[in-house]
Write an enzyme that holds these catalytic residues in place. Structure first.
Site: not given
Ligand code: AHR
Length: 504
Positions: A73, A173-174, A353, A293
């Protein structure tokens, strides 16, 4: 004990070569991942650049081929130029994604040097939330163009003479998420991603691009998002992204461990949509998946909401610091097996992560580093899951849970590493009440011997590791028989099993 699973592994019945990027990870400018995570000037283990060597040493143990950066994000309102050039003139910015302060002390060049020291390539994400085509191209020019142009010379003036040659790039991203800065409709994103991809590939035709898929399977726009966006991006990109986190929110462990059935379904659906667009376009190109992810994420959510709502604008607040227990490690093992079962289409996967933020590695700001329970299944897969994923013929007993029917008791996969003359079976017994006899028929391999049999098992599903010690860690198992190429062992209820064989 009358339940039995039989697995036949044949070296000629193959799924696909496992892409080494299956064991990638992710570091976002979020919480204590970068600041007070990998980077903490003044810490006793920090090097001259301020990076903690105790953290780096643990990261290196995981043999991570590629690290996604800088978000997440965060990337959707990131101005990468803020993080390059002399540190003293870098500006502090509001990070709206995580309602924190970004000091920009660490930027692209510092992170690239750290990733290189970790032995990892970079997977770079561009901001398609609040920025667009020109900014993405400028960043690519800064990273990959040799010199003689504005941005490549800017990089050189920052002391980086050689281009990075970053190969893999995420187009945002998303972008389907309400939480995302600059959220797009599928048509808006599809058009922007296609045009950005076109321009980026004109600039550097060696790069590979990832088009954003849905943020998770339960998104209301899934799978229409994939169908519409890929209709625009199909010919310009190489991968579509998948993201998925699970959590034992209902405190129903049996059902929690069945959730990789949903992951299977999610992958099948995305593959089907990709192949539908391929057929629609009469394309010869096969779209692959970047599962960039995946993990367990739920323990910290209430605390995070409180921090972001009531205590915003801190530098490196403790966010997304899930402390993982034993059953979370079992779910991570199941997710790894699921990814390997789809090695023909999943070419990239990033454990999200890596440090402090939903992470296998945690740091104490005033102390050392420690390994979470999930460190171990990821370590085992990364070390021993290289080679060809074999399609096992498995007959196993099943059970039902509140939301899932016909849940296999044992989930398993085998990976054959011909170069090392090794075979590894990864297996989870996700039955919470019964040990299960496991038989593996390996007669297609000559001279098979057990090299090592590792298990992760614990009587307490909620056992956790901490800086004080590791309640959850693998043990060597000696109780098994191997005769005439047939292995028999008992897999303890709720356990992660790694059986390594040498081959002659
Ligand atoms: O990994 C944490 C968050 O999860 C990331 O920033 C986002 O891409 C997802 O919603």
């Amino acid at each position: 004990m009358d339940k039995k699973t039989r697995m036949i592994v044949d070296k000629d019945i193959q799924i696909a070569e496992v892409d080494h990027r299956m064991y990638s990870s992710f570091i976002e400018h979020l919480g204590r991942a970068v600041y007070n995570g990998i980077y903490q000037p003044g810490h006793p283990s920090a090097n001259e650049e301020g990076f903690r060597m105790d953290v780096l040493d643990l990261v290196k143990q995981l043999h991570i081929p590629m690290i996604r950066y800088p978000g997440g994000n965060f990337v959707s309102n990131y101005f990468w130029e803020d993080g390059v050039g002399p540190k003293e003139s870098r500006k502090t910015r509001l990070d709206l994604a995580w309602r924190s302060l970004e000091t920009n002390e660490v930027g692209l060049n510092e992170f690239a040097a750290w990733a290189k020291a970790a032995g990892s390539d970079l997977m770079m994400a561009v901001n398609l939330g609040t920025r667009g085509i020109a900014d993405a191209c400028n960043l690519l020019e800064y990273c990959n163009h040799p010199g003689g142009t504005y941005y490549s010379d800017l990089r050189r003036s920052h002391g980086v003479l050689e281009p990075y040659g970053i190969r893999t790039w995420c187009l945002g991203n998303e972008m389907d998420g309400d939480w995302q800065l600059g959220k797009k409709t599928p048509v808006e994103y599809g058009r922007l991603a296609a045009e950005t991809a076109k321009a980026m590939k004109l600039l550097d035709d060696k790069i590979e691009l990832v088009s954003c898929g849905s943020s998770y399977e339960a998104m209301p726009t899934f799978p229409e998002w994939e169908a519409i966006t890929l209709d625009h991006t199909y010919e310009y990109v190489d991968y579509v992204s998948m993201h998925q986190y699970y959590g034992n929110v209902q405190q129903d462990s049996a059902d929690y461990l069945a959730m990789t059935m949903d992951m299977e379904h999610f992958i099948h659906t995305v593959v089907s949509v990709c192949d539908y667009i391929k057929a629609k376009k009469r394309s010869k190109k096969q779209m692959h998946i970047s599962f960039d992810e995946w993990n367990v994420w739920f323990h910290s959510k209430d605390a995070d909401d409180d921090t972001m709502q009531n205590h915003p604008w801190q530098v490196a607040p403790g966010l997304l610091e899930d402390v993982y227990n034993f059953e979370d490690a079992i779910l991570v093992g199941l997710m790894l097996i699921t990814l390997l079962k789809h090695a023909d289409r999943v070419k990239i996967a990033c454990l999200a992560q890596l440090v402090n933020v939903i992470a296998p590695i945690m740091t104490e700001t005033d102390g050392g580093v420690w390994k979470q329970s999930i460190f171990y299944p990821f370590l085992h897969a990364s070390l021993y899951g290289r080679g060809v994923a074999l399609k096992p013929l498995v007959s196993t007993t099943k059970h039902d849970t509140i939301a899932h029917c016909d849940v296999t008791d044992i989930e398993s996969i085998a990976v054959y590493n011909e170069a090392q003359a090794e075979l590894t079976i990864f297996a989870v017994n996700r039955n919470l009440t019964e040990d299960i006899v496991f038989e593996a028929d390996l007669r297609s391999f000559a001279g098979v011997q057990v090299l090592e049999y590792l298990v992760l098992e614990h009587d307490d599903l909620k056992a956790v590791n901490s800086p004080a010690g590791e309640q959850v860690q693998p043990k060597a198992k000696t109780a098994y028989q191997l005769e005439d190429g047939k292995l028999e062992s008992v897999m303890k209820k709720c356990s992660w099993n790694v059986i390594r064989f040498s081959l002659s």
